[in-house]
Enzyme design. Sequence first.
Site, mmCIF file in Angstrom:
data_model
loop_
_atom_site.group_PDB
_atom_site.id
_atom_site.type_symbol
_atom_site.label_atom_id
_atom_site.label_comp_id
_atom_site.label_asym_id
_atom_site.label_seq_id
_atom_site.Cartn_x
_atom_site.Cartn_y
_atom_site.Cartn_z
ATOM 1 N N ASN A 61 0.830 -1.200 0.000
ATOM 2 C CA ASN A 61 0.000 0.000 0.000
ATOM 3 C C ASN A 61 0.865 1.251 0.000
ATOM 4 O O ASN A 61 1.905 1.311 0.657
ATOM 5 C CB ASN A 61 -1.048 0.006 1.122
ATOM 6 C CG ASN A 61 -0.518 -0.284 2.501
ATOM 7 O OD1 ASN A 61 0.487 -0.961 2.662
ATOM 8 N ND2 ASN A 61 -1.199 0.212 3.502
ATOM 9 N N GLU A 63 0.330 5.131 0.653
ATOM 10 C CA GLU A 63 -0.615 6.124 1.167
ATOM 11 C C GLU A 63 -0.189 7.540 0.768
ATOM 12 O O GLU A 63 0.926 7.757 0.276
ATOM 13 C CB GLU A 63 -0.725 5.975 2.693
ATOM 14 C CG GLU A 63 -1.302 4.613 3.060
ATOM 15 C CD GLU A 63 -1.568 4.426 4.546
ATOM 16 O OE1 GLU A 63 -1.104 5.259 5.360
ATOM 17 O OE2 GLU A 63 -2.241 3.434 4.892
ATOM 18 N N CYS A 72 -4.229 0.670 -2.569
ATOM 19 C CA CYS A 72 -4.039 -0.595 -1.852
ATOM 20 C C CYS A 72 -2.924 -1.427 -2.495
ATOM 21 O O CYS A 72 -2.662 -1.320 -3.703
ATOM 22 C CB CYS A 72 -5.311 -1.430 -1.898
ATOM 23 S SG CYS A 72 -6.712 -0.739 -1.016
ATOM 24 N N GLU A 74 -2.897 -4.572 -3.282
ATOM 25 C CA GLU A 74 -3.341 -5.492 -4.341
ATOM 26 C C GLU A 74 -3.347 -4.801 -5.695
ATOM 27 O O GLU A 74 -2.894 -5.349 -6.700
ATOM 28 C CB GLU A 74 -4.752 -6.007 -4.042
ATOM 29 C CG GLU A 74 -4.868 -6.840 -2.778
ATOM 30 C CD GLU A 74 -5.188 -6.012 -1.532
ATOM 31 O OE1 GLU A 74 -4.695 -4.866 -1.404
ATOM 32 O OE2 GLU A 74 -5.926 -6.524 -0.675
ATOM 33 N N CYS A 110 -10.488 -5.086 -0.241
ATOM 34 C CA CYS A 110 -11.613 -4.149 -0.356
ATOM 35 C C CYS A 110 -12.352 -4.378 -1.679
ATOM 36 O O CYS A 110 -11.860 -5.070 -2.579
ATOM 37 C CB CYS A 110 -11.114 -2.701 -0.262
ATOM 38 S SG CYS A 110 -10.332 -2.092 -1.761
ATOM 39 N N CYS A 113 -10.472 -3.436 -4.975
ATOM 40 C CA CYS A 113 -9.440 -4.411 -5.354
ATOM 41 C C CYS A 113 -10.080 -5.684 -5.905
ATOM 42 O O CYS A 113 -9.574 -6.287 -6.851
ATOM 43 C CB CYS A 113 -8.537 -4.734 -4.173
ATOM 44 S SG CYS A 113 -7.443 -3.362 -3.752
HETATM 45 N N1 THU Z 1 -5.272 -1.715 2.387
HETATM 46 C C1 THU Z 1 -4.675 -2.477 1.416
HETATM 47 O O1 THU Z 1 -3.608 -2.134 0.898
HETATM 48 N N2 THU Z 1 -5.277 -3.633 1.066
HETATM 49 C C2 THU Z 1 -6.401 -4.135 1.643
HETATM 50 O O2 THU Z 1 -6.846 -5.208 1.272
HETATM 51 C C3 THU Z 1 -7.081 -3.399 2.712
HETATM 52 C C4 THU Z 1 -6.536 -2.049 3.003
HETATM 53 C C5 THU Z 1 -4.597 -0.490 2.815
HETATM 54 C C6 THU Z 1 -5.246 0.812 2.427
HETATM 55 C C7 THU Z 1 -4.679 1.733 3.480
HETATM 56 O O3 THU Z 1 -3.392 2.160 3.062
HETATM 57 C C8 THU Z 1 -4.503 0.845 4.692
HETATM 58 O O4 THU Z 1 -4.515 -0.482 4.220
HETATM 59 C C9 THU Z 1 -5.572 1.017 5.762
HETATM 60 O O5 THU Z 1 -6.822 0.866 5.234
#
Ligand code: THU
Length: 155
Positions: A61, A63, A72, A74, A110, A113
């Site tokens: 991820n 951010e 995310c 994925e 999510c 994804c």
């Molecule tokens: N996140 C992912 O990278 N993948 C997931 O399947 C769930 C959430 C990340 C998004 C954000 O950077 C952090 O996790 C918190 O939600």
Amino acid sequence: MEEKKIEIKLTVCQSDELPEADKHLRLAAIEAAKRAYAPYSHFQVGAAILLDDGAIIEGNNQENVAYPSGLCAERVALFAAGASFPEKPVKALAIVAITDGIIRPSISPCGACRQVMLETEQRYGHPVRILLCGQDETVVVPSAQDLLPLCFSWD
Ligand code: THU
């Protein structure tokens, strides 16, 4: 009126009992999670994709202070695979989350994804096995379609 039920099949196994190739993919996702850029949530997610020639593509991820601009793990991995190896089908995708240096129990992707995973599957005409990897247990979902019943499609 008719009530219908949609069922999905999952396999839950001990992470250390996975077949070697899956163990390897899980470890790649763990290493990717350690490199995540997650200064806001401190929730580090790693994804590792297995292509049909055996290559592994990693993502994590990313951010951003403008929260919706982040992405995310994925999708970072899936888009990287699509950008560099568009001709190679995706066979499997392992996902893992780490907080405070500890691997979390398996997390589930999510909706956005899932939609991208599904399109990857449709694009190559090949199911993508999804490994939701925890420290002790890993949940194996046979295809992205299982994670997105009643999905949108043009037809
Ligand atoms: N996140 C992912 O990278 N993948 C997931 O399947 C769930 C959430 C990340 C998004 C954000 O950077 C952090 O996790 C918190 O939600």
